[in-house]
Design a protein around this motif. Structure first.
Motif, PDB file in Angstrom:
ATOM      1  N   MET A   1       0.827  -1.212   0.000  1.00 51.02           N
ATOM      2  CA  MET A   1       0.000   0.000   0.000  1.00 51.02           C
ATOM      3  C   MET A   1       0.863   1.265   0.000  1.00 51.02           C
ATOM      4  SD  MET A   1      -2.896   1.218   2.733  1.00 51.02           S
ATOM      5  CE  MET A   1      -1.731   1.486   4.053  1.00 51.02           C
ATOM      6  N   LEU A   2       1.852   1.313   0.927  1.00 55.04           N
ATOM      7  CA  LEU A   2       2.703   2.482   1.044  1.00 55.04           C
ATOM      8  C   LEU A   2       4.170   2.078   0.978  1.00 55.04           C
ATOM      9  CD1 LEU A   2       0.975   4.128   4.145  1.00 55.04           C
ATOM     10  CD2 LEU A   2       0.613   4.767   1.771  1.00 55.04           C
ATOM     11  N   GLU A   3       4.993   2.920   0.400  1.00 48.62           N
ATOM     12  CA  GLU A   3       6.435   2.699   0.453  1.00 48.62           C
ATOM     13  C   GLU A   3       6.953   3.397   1.695  1.00 48.62           C
ATOM     14  OE1 GLU A   3       8.967   3.313  -2.831  1.00 48.62           O
ATOM     15  OE2 GLU A   3       7.505   2.586  -4.295  1.00 48.62           O
ATOM     16  N   LEU A   4       7.382   2.609   2.673  1.00 47.39           N
ATOM     17  CA  LEU A   4       7.799   3.161   3.948  1.00 47.39           C
ATOM     18  C   LEU A   4       9.190   2.670   4.323  1.00 47.39           C
ATOM     19  CD1 LEU A   4       4.447   2.615   5.882  1.00 47.39           C
ATOM     20  CD2 LEU A   4       5.304   4.776   4.973  1.00 47.39           C
ATOM     21  N   PRO A   5       9.930   3.446   5.104  1.00 40.35           N
ATOM     22  CA  PRO A   5      11.273   3.030   5.511  1.00 40.35           C
ATOM     23  C   PRO A   5      11.215   1.937   6.571  1.00 40.35           C
ATOM     24  CG  PRO A   5      10.675   5.060   6.615  1.00 40.35           C
ATOM     25  CD  PRO A   5       9.573   4.774   5.630  1.00 40.35           C
ATOM     26  N   ASP A   6      12.324   1.243   6.767  1.00 39.43           N
ATOM     27  CA  ASP A   6      12.406   0.231   7.818  1.00 39.43           C
ATOM     28  C   ASP A   6      12.722   0.848   9.174  1.00 39.43           C
ATOM     29  OD1 ASP A   6      12.008  -1.868   5.986  1.00 39.43           O
ATOM     30  OD2 ASP A   6      14.135  -1.872   5.458  1.00 39.43           O
ATOM     31  N   LYS A   7      13.373   2.018   9.130  1.00 38.80           N
ATOM     32  CA  LYS A   7      13.797   2.647  10.375  1.00 38.80           C
ATOM     33  C   LYS A   7      13.639   4.166  10.289  1.00 38.80           C
ATOM     34  CE  LYS A   7      17.654   2.817  13.653  1.00 38.80           C
ATOM     35  NZ  LYS A   7      19.039   2.370  13.966  1.00 38.80           N
ATOM     36  N   VAL A   8      13.291   4.766  11.426  1.00 33.60           N
ATOM     37  CA  VAL A   8      13.118   6.211  11.521  1.00 33.60           C
ATOM     38  C   VAL A   8      13.908   6.725  12.721  1.00 33.60           C
ATOM     39  CG1 VAL A   8      11.423   7.946  12.268  1.00 33.60           C
ATOM     40  CG2 VAL A   8      10.918   6.499  10.311  1.00 33.60           C
ATOM     41  N   THR A   9      14.498   7.891  12.576  1.00 29.83           N
ATOM     42  CA  THR A   9      15.207   8.539  13.687  1.00 29.83           C
ATOM     43  C   THR A   9      14.313   9.608  14.310  1.00 29.83           C
ATOM     44  OG1 THR A   9      17.370   8.205  12.653  1.00 29.83           O
ATOM     45  CG2 THR A   9      17.216   9.915  14.343  1.00 29.83           C
ATOM     46  N   ILE A  10      14.140   9.521  15.620  1.00 32.60           N
ATOM     47  CA  ILE A  10      13.333  10.512  16.345  1.00 32.60           C
ATOM     48  C   ILE A  10      14.249  11.336  17.231  1.00 32.60           C
ATOM     49  CG2 ILE A  10      11.480  10.871  18.012  1.00 32.60           C
ATOM     50  CD1 ILE A  10      10.217   8.287  16.995  1.00 32.60           C
ATOM     51  N   LYS A  11      14.182  12.634  17.085  1.00 37.25           N
ATOM     52  CA  LYS A  11      14.999  13.543  17.874  1.00 37.25           C
ATOM     53  C   LYS A  11      14.126  14.207  18.937  1.00 37.25           C
ATOM     54  CE  LYS A  11      18.645  13.856  14.552  1.00 37.25           C
ATOM     55  NZ  LYS A  11      19.765  14.642  14.010  1.00 37.25           N
ATOM     56  N   GLU A  12      14.460  13.952  20.189  1.00 41.63           N
ATOM     57  CA  GLU A  12      13.658  14.445  21.307  1.00 41.63           C
ATOM     58  C   GLU A  12      13.991  15.908  21.604  1.00 41.63           C
ATOM     59  OE1 GLU A  12      11.036  15.055  23.994  1.00 41.63           O
ATOM     60  OE2 GLU A  12      11.117  13.001  23.168  1.00 41.63           O
ATOM     61  N   VAL A  13      12.958  16.760  21.519  1.00 48.84           N
ATOM     62  CA  VAL A  13      13.152  18.187  21.767  1.00 48.84           C
ATOM     63  C   VAL A  13      12.388  18.674  22.991  1.00 48.84           C
ATOM     64  CG1 VAL A  13      13.648  18.665  19.330  1.00 48.84           C
ATOM     65  CG2 VAL A  13      11.287  18.846  20.165  1.00 48.84           C
ATOM     66  N   GLY A  14      11.819  17.732  23.747  1.00 47.45           N
ATOM     67  CA  GLY A  14      11.016  18.100  24.909  1.00 47.45           C
ATOM     68  C   GLY A  14      11.712  18.966  25.939  1.00 47.45           C
ATOM     69  N   PRO A  15      12.942  18.618  26.346  1.00 51.67           N
ATOM     70  CA  PRO A  15      13.605  19.429  27.371  1.00 51.67           C
ATOM     71  C   PRO A  15      13.863  20.874  26.953  1.00 51.67           C
ATOM     72  CG  PRO A  15      14.620  17.263  27.226  1.00 51.67           C
ATOM     73  CD  PRO A  15      13.683  17.385  26.055  1.00 51.67           C
TER      74      PRO A  15
END
Length: 302
Positions: A1-15
């Motif tokens: 259905m969708l072409e999606l990556p196997d891995k994603v990088t999430i950068k935490e900006v909460g602090p």
């Protein structure tokens, strides 16, 4: 259905982006404890504070103390926002791993946020980037109001591309494109990204969505389909833009991680440890965080 990556990088900006809008001062020891909990959750990147003048963002006046007190995970990059050379010098003294510079794609928001025109901002940031690179630090750039400005409305894509190209030409390692006031919708993202890709290499691009109108996850999904694999997020959906009225609520890290894991996309982040870190900061703030995952956790406790 969708072409999606196997891995994603999430950068935490909460602090940084999450806490900067809080009117009640968060105790230093609680900031440190929270960042330490985040460090245990498997992040590859945490933006822990901003070295700006205290009169602009009083909540982050303890950036230096936070930087020198947190327990650093060797697998994690610890980054901070710097507005100018003075901020950079302070950040470098604390051994920051990466520095971030920032500006807006819209003239009015840039003046409200930085007190300079776009053209006046370039040489200031160029000097910061040059010095940071000389000190062997990686540099990240933020462009605000990519999908809309609270003062000017729609921002031309050409204007966004021009500012982005200028920052990349300075030698930054990555550029984060921000929906500062949370006005982007999936159709708009689908229209804008191909036009930007004609001029920008997406392997150095991240997206920074706000969830003001509840469309952040949908915008992430569209971005994934266009080859973007790095996203900024704030645990629990904490934060917003202090210079844009009503722009509360970053994309929630815990909601994003949950969605990606359900879709079979790796993030390297431990969902249980995210819950623990989210629970900790909402108790410190004495408020329920707006993310769906935290709301579920809070209801389960009742």
């Amino acid at each position: 259905m969708l072409e999606l990556p196997d891995k994603v990088t999430i950068k935490e900006v909460g602090p940084r982006d999450g806490l900067q809008n809080e009117s009640e001062e968060v105790p230093f020891k609680d900031k440190v404890a929270w960042i330490d909990l985040l460090s245990e959750a498997g992040y590859s990147y945490i933006e822990f504070s901003s070295f700006v003048h205290p009169k602009w963002i009083p909540q982050l006046k303890d950036a230096r103390s936070v930087a020198t007190s947190i327990r650093r995970n060797p697998e994690t990059t610890y980054a901070a926002l710097v507005p100018n050379m003075k901020g950079l010098e302070a950040a470098l003294e604390t051994g920051v791993d990466e520095v971030s510079v920032f500006m807006s794609a819209s003239e009015t928001h840039n003046k409200k946020n930085i007190n300079k025109s776009i053209e006046e901002t370039y040489p200031v940031l160029e000097e910061v980037v040059k010095m940071a690179k000389q000190e062997s630090k990686t540099v990240r750039g933020y462009v605000s109001t990519v999908f809309g400005c609270p003062y000017e409305g729609d921002v031309p894509v050409e204007q966004v591309a021009e500012v982005s190209e200028k920052l990349l030409s300075m030698g930054i390692d990555e550029l984060s494109l921000g929906d500062t006031i949370g006005v982007a919708n999936p159709k708009q993202v689908d229209d804008v990204l191909p036009r930007l890709q004609e001029r920008l290499s997406f392997d150095r691009i991240a997206m920074h969505f706000h969830n003001t109108r509840g469309m952040a996850l949908a915008n992430v999904l569209v971005s994934l389909q266009h080859g973007i694999t790095t996203f900024d997020a704030s645990l629990g959906g904490l934060g917003g833009c202090p210079y844009a009225k009503g722009a509360s609520g970053n994309l929630a890290t815990d909601d994003l991680v949950h969605m990606l894991h359900k879709m079979g996309i790796e993030t390297g982040i431990d969902e249980q440890k995210l819950k623990e870190a989210g629970d900790y900061i909402q108790k410190v703030l004495k408020q329920s965080l707006p993310s769906h995952q935290m709301q579920v956790l809070n209801k389960e406790r009742v």
